[in-house]
Design an enzyme around this catalytic site. Structure first.
Site, PDB file in Angstrom:
ATOM      1  N   GLU A  71      -1.465  10.027   6.490  1.00 51.42           N
ATOM      2  CA  GLU A  71      -1.901   9.951   5.100  1.00 51.42           C
ATOM      3  C   GLU A  71      -2.815  11.118   4.760  1.00 51.42           C
ATOM      4  OE1 GLU A  71      -4.711   6.706   4.357  1.00 51.42           O
ATOM      5  OE2 GLU A  71      -5.039   6.551   6.521  1.00 51.42           O
TER       6      GLU A  71
ATOM      7  N   TRP B 174       0.864  -1.180   0.000  1.00 55.43           N
ATOM      8  CA  TRP B 174       0.000   0.000   0.000  1.00 55.43           C
ATOM      9  C   TRP B 174       0.899   1.228   0.000  1.00 55.43           C
ATOM     10  CZ3 TRP B 174      -2.604   2.182   4.959  1.00 55.43           C
ATOM     11  CH2 TRP B 174      -3.411   3.283   4.623  1.00 55.43           C
TER      12      TRP B 174
ATOM     13  N   ARG C 224      -2.712   6.955  -0.096  1.00 54.60           N
ATOM     14  CA  ARG C 224      -3.866   7.463  -0.829  1.00 54.60           C
ATOM     15  C   ARG C 224      -3.487   8.791  -1.486  1.00 54.60           C
ATOM     16  NH1 ARG C 224      -6.857   7.890   3.086  1.00 54.60           N
ATOM     17  NH2 ARG C 224      -8.100   5.973   2.978  1.00 54.60           N
TER      18      ARG C 224
ATOM     19  N   GLU D 267      -8.248   8.455  14.709  1.00 52.47           N
ATOM     20  CA  GLU D 267      -7.994   9.085  13.423  1.00 52.47           C
ATOM     21  C   GLU D 267      -8.342  10.560  13.564  1.00 52.47           C
ATOM     22  OE1 GLU D 267      -8.588   6.609   9.564  1.00 52.47           O
ATOM     23  OE2 GLU D 267     -10.396   6.354  10.771  1.00 52.47           O
TER      24      GLU D 267
ATOM     25  N   GLU E 146     -11.358  -3.966  10.377  1.00 54.25           N
ATOM     26  CA  GLU E 146     -10.486  -2.838  10.732  1.00 54.25           C
ATOM     27  C   GLU E 146     -10.972  -2.235  12.045  1.00 54.25           C
ATOM     28  OE1 GLU E 146      -9.507   1.647   9.043  1.00 54.25           O
ATOM     29  OE2 GLU E 146      -9.887   0.029   7.604  1.00 54.25           O
TER      30      GLU E 146
END
Length: 290
Positions: free
Chosen positions: A256, A67, A70, A161, A156
């Site tokens: 990210e 990965w 993004r 976050e 998940e």
């Protein structure tokens, strides 16, 4: 005489010394949920005090494991360092745009993931968020490559976050600045499998922006259908995931970009290096022993 700000008491300070000595997770008095007679045992393969000079790459993977991030945020291994007792992930603007997998990347973030995975236990970290539009996160996810059949799904467990700057006018996004934002996700259900998909989460106010100070974010993944969240050693929410959480997951500390929080007009990287860095003082994983 030492004067403590914000009403920190000697009792709380002593509690912190015990917790930081790794005798158990960080809980305030009376909040430890373990049953009578049980003990917490540190899982060393998913814990780190970050007191060395570099990332322990026998324990942590720092390139994304396939990965790459993004877009427009690319995971950059050089953005990850260990200094002054912290894991540090800095955000930046790339020297020039990078095109990978058909997408253009203009900003750099970072990814730190545990090689080891496990199921039930207590997961916690002490983190201070960066002040940019990019994220500061602490969470767990399974590796679908390790599974077959109906277990080849995604579970998940998001513990925290948040972002340091909101660039959208969506009202809900403001909660990403000053809350512990947690979720459980069930998705990518294989065809023919009778397993529910969905997101069920919880929020808890920090009383300040997540960028202002360190906070201890924790979760007790108690069983396949019980997830209990803790903020600064205090319980605040119990969640039942949409589907069974019984697949081993791996820890993630990731900075990210989000689709809903686009790059601001000034590029979002006008602050100092300190402002652009997410700091993880420590991360600890515990298993319950009867």
């Amino acid at each position: 005489m030492i004067h403590y700000k914000n009403g920190i008491t000697i009792a709380f300070l002593m509690l912190g010394i015990v917790a930081y000595g790794q005798k158990g997770p960080f809980f305030t008095a009376g909040e430890d949920p373990k049953p009578s007679g049980a003990k917490w045992k540190l899982v060393k393969g998913m814990s780190d005090e970050f007191n060395g000079k570099k990332v322990d790459e026998k324990k942590w993977q720092i390139s994304g494991q396939g990965w790459i991030g993004r877009a427009p945020g690319l995971f950059v291994a050089d953005n990850i360092t260990v200094a002054d007792g912290n894991l540090e992930i800095i955000t930046n603007t790339l020297d020039k745009p990078v095109v990978k997998q058909g997408k253009t990347y203009t900003h750099g973030g970072g990814y730190v993931g545990s090689y080891q995975g496990k199921t039930y236990g207590y997961y916690e970290c002490r983190m201070k968020a960066n002040k940019t539009f990019m994220s500061s996160t602490f969470w767990l996810i399974n590796d679908r490559r390790e599974a077959d059949g109906c277990e080849k799904r995604t579970t998940e467990l998001d513990i925290q976050e948040c972002v340091g700057e909101v660039t959208t006018d969506q009202e809900w996004a403001q909660l990403m600045l000053n809350n512990m934002n947690s979720n459980t996700h069930s998705r990518d259900i294989p065809e023919g499998c009778d397993i529910a998909s969905g997101t069920i989460g919880a929020k808890q106010p920090l009383q300040e922006k997540a960028t202002e100070d360190y906070h201890v974010y924790g979760v007790w993944w108690k069983s396949k259908d019980e997830v209990l969240y803790f903020l600064d050693g205090k319980f605040h929410a119990k969640v039942k995931p949409a589907a069974d959480f019984n697949i081993p997951m791996h820890l993630r500390m990731v900075v990210e970009t989000y689709d809903w929080n686009p790059v601001p007009a000034d590029g979002g990287m006008t602050g100092t290096a300190k402002d652009r860095t997410t700091y993880y003082d420590w991360v600890r994983t515990w298993e319950l022993k009867e």
